[in-house]
Design an enzyme around this catalytic site. Structure first.
Site, short mmCIF file in Angstrom:
data_model
loop_
_atom_site.label_atom_id
_atom_site.label_comp_id
_atom_site.label_asym_id
_atom_site.label_seq_id
_atom_site.Cartn_x
_atom_site.Cartn_y
_atom_site.Cartn_z
CD GLU A 35 -5.85 6.17 4.03
OE1 GLU A 35 -6.52 7.12 4.58
OE2 GLU A 35 -5.83 6.01 2.72
CE LYS A 80 -4.94 4.00 0.07
NZ LYS A 80 -5.10 5.12 -0.71
CE LYS A 122 -8.57 9.47 4.40
NZ LYS A 122 -7.86 8.81 3.05
CG ASN A 157 -6.75 13.36 -2.08
OD1 ASN A 157 -5.92 13.16 -2.18
ND2 ASN A 157 -8.09 12.42 -1.93
CD GLU A 192 -6.66 14.38 2.62
OE1 GLU A 192 -7.11 13.49 2.25
OE2 GLU A 192 -7.10 15.53 3.14
CB SER A 193 -2.95 11.32 -2.23
OG SER A 193 -4.31 11.02 -1.55
O1 LIG Z 1 -2.32 5.68 -0.66
P1 LIG Z 1 -1.89 7.38 -0.42
O2 LIG Z 1 -1.50 7.87 -1.95
O3 LIG Z 1 -0.78 7.49 0.43
O4 LIG Z 1 -3.25 8.17 -0.26
C1 LIG Z 1 -3.51 8.09 1.10
C2 LIG Z 1 -4.89 9.05 1.38
O5 LIG Z 1 -4.52 10.39 1.15
C3 LIG Z 1 -6.07 8.49 0.37
O6 LIG Z 1 -6.22 7.13 0.58
C4 LIG Z 1 -7.31 9.15 0.36
C5 LIG Z 1 -7.43 10.56 0.54
N1 LIG Z 1 -8.54 11.12 0.36
C6 LIG Z 1 -9.48 10.11 0.39
C7 LIG Z 1 -10.78 9.96 0.58
C8 LIG Z 1 -11.44 8.67 0.39
C9 LIG Z 1 -10.55 7.42 0.28
C10 LIG Z 1 -9.27 7.63 0.24
C11 LIG Z 1 -8.51 8.92 0.28
#
Ligand SMILES: O=P(O)(O)OC[C@@H](O)[C@@H](O)c1c[nH]c2ccccc12
Length: 256
Positions: free
Chosen positions: A53, A55, A115, A185, A215-216
């Site tokens: 990603e 970001k 996204k 997520n 995710e995340s």
């Molecule tokens: O930075 P991380 O913790 O690796 O997470 C990435 C991604 O999963 C996260 O940005 C995200 C998951 N779902 C979203 C929905 C909207 C905005 C952002 C997200």
């Protein structure tokens, strides 16, 4: 917070629409070469697939990285072995834009995910017009009719929906759509709380044959191993790649 993020994203899309009407974005979307087959790129394999990603910041983590050249970062991700690139296009809290997505599209041959907080057909046409192959749909932000309508439009335009969930009930709604690519997520977008074990608790509920994305909250190879052991086919990683060394992190994650 999720409702507010979505309302703002829709309001921002409405202002763009005043400059560029739907019919114009729609014909730009239809004029694009065919979208890349993201399901093929993310098909389960021996190693975990990484959706890398781009970001700059987030409401939960604040400012992460300046990222002056998203295209260069995307090329680094591609070189490092990522299977798809996620580009945050939300401007207010995440510091992204559709221009970022367009420049990433031109720089790599991997599938690219828009996204954002997508809640209207206009935003889906914008995604395709900018060259997106994938579009995020957040189940918690959408009622069933809207979810179905947007899912159908994404599919009709030849793109793939990444359907994001955060509970058993949402995962069931994703399954009922017929979604082939489903994410869990770990972060609750309403409270911003993290639950690293949610993916594992929901893993058995994924419909047969769907690609399972965690995710995340992937910061280390141990986090990837944790999700992999719970059944993740792919992980979506932002912070660790924009704040750390993307090449060495990607190779560590893919070696799990
Ligand atoms: O930075 P991380 O913790 O690796 O997470 C990435 C991604 O999963 C996260 O940005 C995200 C998951 N779902 C979203 C929905 C909207 C905005 C952002 C997200």
């Amino acid at each position: 917070m999720l409702a507010e993020l979505t309302a703002n994203a829709v309001a921002d899309a409405e202002s763009r629409r005043a400059e560029r009407p739907l019919a114009e974005v729609e014909s730009a979307a239809l004029a694009r070469p065919a979208a890349i087959d993201a399901l093929a790129a993310l098909r389960p394999a021996q190693h975990v697939k990484v959706i890398a990603e781009i970001k700059r910041s987030s409401p939960s983590r604040g400012s992460l990285a300046a990222i002056d050249d998203p295209a260069a970062l995307a090329r680094t991700y591609e070189l490092g072995g990522a299977s798809a690139i996620s580009v945050l296009t939300e401007g207010r809290k995440f510091g992204g834009s559709l221009a970022d997505l367009e420049s990433v599209r031109q720089a790599v041959s991997l599938p690219v995910l828009r996204k954002d907080f997508i809640a209207t057909p206009y935003q889906v046409f914008e995604a395709r017009a900018a060259g997106a192959d994938l579009v995020l749909l957040i189940v918690a932000a959408l009622d069933d009719d809207t979810l179905r309508e947007l899912y159908a439009l994404i599919t009709e335009l030849g793109m793939t929906a990444l359907v994001e969930t955060h509970s058993a009930d949402e995962l069931d709604r994703a399954a009922q759509l017929g979604a082939r690519l489903i994410g869990v997520n770990a972060r609750d977008l309403t409270t911003f709380e993290l639950d690293r074990d949610l993916f594992g608790r929901l893993a058995d509920r994924f419909p047969e044959g769907a690609i399972r994305v965690a995710e995340s909250a992937v910061l280390t190879a141990a986090d990837v191993a944790h999700y992999r052991a719970a059944g993740a086919d792919a992980v979506l990683v932002g912070e660790a790649l924009v704040t750390g060394d993307p090449i060495s992190n990607l190779s560590a994650f893919m070696a799990v």
